[in-house]
Scaffold this motif. Structure first.
Motif, PDB file in Angstrom:
ATOM      1  N   ALA A  36      -5.962   1.396  -9.263  1.00 36.98           N
ATOM      2  CA  ALA A  36      -5.304   0.148  -8.771  1.00 36.98           C
ATOM      3  C   ALA A  36      -4.813   0.213  -7.432  1.00 36.98           C
ATOM      4  O   ALA A  36      -4.373  -1.339  -6.620  1.00 36.98           O
ATOM      5  N   ALA A  37      -4.234   1.398  -6.857  1.00 37.38           N
ATOM      6  CA  ALA A  37      -3.530   1.282  -5.961  1.00 37.38           C
ATOM      7  C   ALA A  37      -4.345   1.593  -4.727  1.00 37.38           C
ATOM      8  O   ALA A  37      -3.735   0.941  -3.534  1.00 37.38           O
ATOM      9  N   ARG A  38      -5.100   2.063  -4.573  1.00 38.91           N
ATOM     10  CA  ARG A  38      -6.040   2.259  -3.538  1.00 38.91           C
ATOM     11  C   ARG A  38      -7.226   0.341  -3.643  1.00 38.91           C
ATOM     12  O   ARG A  38      -7.074   0.154  -2.835  1.00 38.91           O
ATOM     13  N   ARG A  39      -7.028  -0.447  -4.839  1.00 39.80           N
ATOM     14  CA  ARG A  39      -7.578  -1.645  -4.980  1.00 39.80           C
ATOM     15  C   ARG A  39      -6.732  -2.553  -4.164  1.00 39.80           C
ATOM     16  O   ARG A  39      -7.088  -3.480  -3.229  1.00 39.80           O
ATOM     17  N   GLU A  40      -5.202  -2.099  -4.838  1.00 40.72           N
ATOM     18  CA  GLU A  40      -4.069  -3.012  -3.730  1.00 40.72           C
ATOM     19  C   GLU A  40      -3.521  -2.258  -2.372  1.00 40.72           C
ATOM     20  O   GLU A  40      -3.889  -3.465  -1.276  1.00 40.72           O
ATOM     21  N   ILE A  41      -3.988  -1.850  -1.597  1.00 39.70           N
ATOM     22  CA  ILE A  41      -4.309  -1.022  -0.889  1.00 39.70           C
ATOM     23  C   ILE A  41      -5.514  -1.746   0.301  1.00 39.70           C
ATOM     24  O   ILE A  41      -5.486  -2.049   1.795  1.00 39.70           O
ATOM     25  N   ARG A  43      -6.713  -4.603  -0.574  1.00 45.82           N
ATOM     26  CA  ARG A  43      -6.513  -5.799  -0.614  1.00 45.82           C
ATOM     27  C   ARG A  43      -5.598  -6.600   0.803  1.00 45.82           C
ATOM     28  O   ARG A  43      -6.041  -7.603   1.428  1.00 45.82           O
ATOM     29  N   ILE A  44      -4.812  -5.392   0.630  1.00 44.24           N
ATOM     30  CA  ILE A  44      -3.886  -6.378   2.120  1.00 44.24           C
ATOM     31  C   ILE A  44      -4.229  -5.306   3.261  1.00 44.24           C
ATOM     32  O   ILE A  44      -4.225  -6.834   4.176  1.00 44.24           O
ATOM     33  N   GLU A  45      -4.652  -4.620   3.477  1.00 47.22           N
ATOM     34  CA  GLU A  45      -5.096  -4.091   4.729  1.00 47.22           C
ATOM     35  C   GLU A  45      -6.403  -5.411   4.574  1.00 47.22           C
ATOM     36  O   GLU A  45      -6.867  -5.806   6.112  1.00 47.22           O
ATOM     37  N   GLN A  46      -6.848  -5.643   3.882  1.00 43.63           N
ATOM     38  CA  GLN A  46      -8.237  -6.445   4.580  1.00 43.63           C
ATOM     39  C   GLN A  46      -7.289  -8.066   4.768  1.00 43.63           C
ATOM     40  O   GLN A  46      -8.076  -8.864   5.753  1.00 43.63           O
ATOM     41  N   ALA A  47      -6.437  -8.834   4.263  1.00 43.49           N
ATOM     42  CA  ALA A  47      -5.822  -9.648   4.891  1.00 43.49           C
ATOM     43  C   ALA A  47      -4.840  -9.951   6.064  1.00 43.49           C
ATOM     44  O   ALA A  47      -5.127 -10.598   6.847  1.00 43.49           O
ATOM     45  N   ILE A  48      -4.318  -8.495   6.192  1.00 42.32           N
ATOM     46  CA  ILE A  48      -4.173  -8.447   7.672  1.00 42.32           C
ATOM     47  C   ILE A  48      -5.303  -7.963   8.536  1.00 42.32           C
ATOM     48  O   ILE A  48      -4.613  -8.806   9.143  1.00 42.32           O
ATOM     49  N   LEU A  49      -5.720  -7.106   8.194  1.00 44.79           N
ATOM     50  CA  LEU A  49      -7.746  -7.379   9.614  1.00 44.79           C
ATOM     51  C   LEU A  49      -8.065  -8.556   9.563  1.00 44.79           C
ATOM     52  O   LEU A  49      -8.104  -9.468  10.439  1.00 44.79           O
ATOM     53  N   ALA A  54      -3.043 -17.407   4.890  1.00 42.65           N
ATOM     54  CA  ALA A  54      -3.431 -17.508   3.466  1.00 42.65           C
ATOM     55  C   ALA A  54      -2.864 -16.422   2.254  1.00 42.65           C
ATOM     56  O   ALA A  54      -1.282 -16.445   1.522  1.00 42.65           O
ATOM     57  N   ALA A  55      -3.115 -15.827   2.923  1.00 43.37           N
ATOM     58  CA  ALA A  55      -3.233 -14.030   1.497  1.00 43.37           C
ATOM     59  C   ALA A  55      -1.917 -13.433   1.954  1.00 43.37           C
ATOM     60  O   ALA A  55      -1.417 -12.979   1.387  1.00 43.37           O
ATOM     61  N   VAL A  56      -2.310 -12.958   3.187  1.00 42.53           N
ATOM     62  CA  VAL A  56      -0.505 -12.913   3.798  1.00 42.53           C
ATOM     63  C   VAL A  56       0.909 -13.654   3.255  1.00 42.53           C
ATOM     64  O   VAL A  56       1.782 -12.405   3.263  1.00 42.53           O
ATOM     65  N   GLU A  57       1.120 -14.800   3.631  1.00 41.43           N
ATOM     66  CA  GLU A  57       2.201 -15.323   3.261  1.00 41.43           C
ATOM     67  C   GLU A  57       2.621 -15.366   1.905  1.00 41.43           C
ATOM     68  O   GLU A  57       2.904 -14.821   0.949  1.00 41.43           O
ATOM     69  N   LEU A  69       2.363  -1.554   1.065  1.00 37.85           N
ATOM     70  CA  LEU A  69       1.932  -1.302   1.825  1.00 37.85           C
ATOM     71  C   LEU A  69       1.736   0.851   1.876  1.00 37.85           C
ATOM     72  O   LEU A  69       1.757   1.401   1.232  1.00 37.85           O
ATOM     73  N   VAL A  70       3.197   0.967   2.295  1.00 38.33           N
ATOM     74  CA  VAL A  70       4.011   1.985   2.086  1.00 38.33           C
ATOM     75  C   VAL A  70       4.122   2.478   0.488  1.00 38.33           C
ATOM     76  O   VAL A  70       4.211   3.291   0.180  1.00 38.33           O
ATOM     77  N   GLU A  71       4.479   1.530  -0.904  1.00 38.67           N
ATOM     78  CA  GLU A  71       4.498   1.376  -2.375  1.00 38.67           C
ATOM     79  C   GLU A  71       3.366   2.114  -2.239  1.00 38.67           C
ATOM     80  O   GLU A  71       3.621   3.142  -3.256  1.00 38.67           O
ATOM     81  N   MET A  72       2.643   1.471  -2.019  1.00 37.14           N
ATOM     82  CA  MET A  72       1.184   1.329  -2.597  1.00 37.14           C
ATOM     83  C   MET A  72       0.739   3.376  -2.239  1.00 37.14           C
ATOM     84  O   MET A  72       0.409   3.278  -2.698  1.00 37.14           O
ATOM     85  N   ARG A  73       0.884   3.509  -0.734  1.00 40.84           N
ATOM     86  CA  ARG A  73       0.746   4.550  -0.519  1.00 40.84           C
ATOM     87  C   ARG A  73       1.841   6.357  -0.957  1.00 40.84           C
ATOM     88  O   ARG A  73       0.740   6.905  -1.257  1.00 40.84           O
ATOM     89  N   ALA A  74       2.720   6.254  -1.035  1.00 37.01           N
ATOM     90  CA  ALA A  74       3.217   6.645  -2.200  1.00 37.01           C
ATOM     91  C   ALA A  74       2.468   6.800  -3.405  1.00 37.01           C
ATOM     92  O   ALA A  74       2.894   7.340  -3.982  1.00 37.01           O
TER      93      ALA A  74
END
Length: 101
Positions: A36-41, A43-49, A54-57, A69-74
């Motif tokens: 789940a953490a990998r999927r969230e990471i 998703r966030i990276e895809q939104a930023i890159l 809309a996804a970033v907001e 990202l910091v939370e999910m990586r931890a």
């Protein structure tokens, strides 16, 4: 002289941290936490890159994304099993024996 002691002090601290036993075992995360953490990471990276505004907001803006990202990586790091050394061995080479190594 003080600068020569810095590496020794740093090494002493690192080795001390490695050898100190942790009195409290780490809690075992529920199954699927790492996935789940990998999927969230991703998703966030895809939104930023992908510059998907809309996804970033939706994720709380750029700062919100970075904090998440910091939370999910931890969380991902904490879900990994702790390392344990069960044994050791020594490797030697005849080529280095003449040099005192």
């Amino acid at each position: 002289m003080a600068s020569a002691r810095r590496p020794l002090d740093r090494a002493r601290t690192i080795l001390g941290n490695w050898t100190n036993a942790d009195p409290a075992p780490r809690p075992i995360p529920p199954p699927g936490t790492a996935a789940a953490a990998r999927r969230e990471i991703a998703r966030i990276e895809q939104a930023i890159l992908g510059m998907d505004d809309a996804a970033v907001e939706e994720l709380g803006g750029l700062n919100g994304c970075l904090h998440r990202l910091v939370e999910m990586r931890a969380l991902l790091r904490s879900s990994l099993p702790g390392g344990v050394i069960h044994g050791h061995s020594v490797w030697g080479s005849n080529r280095f024996s003449e040099g005192g190594i």
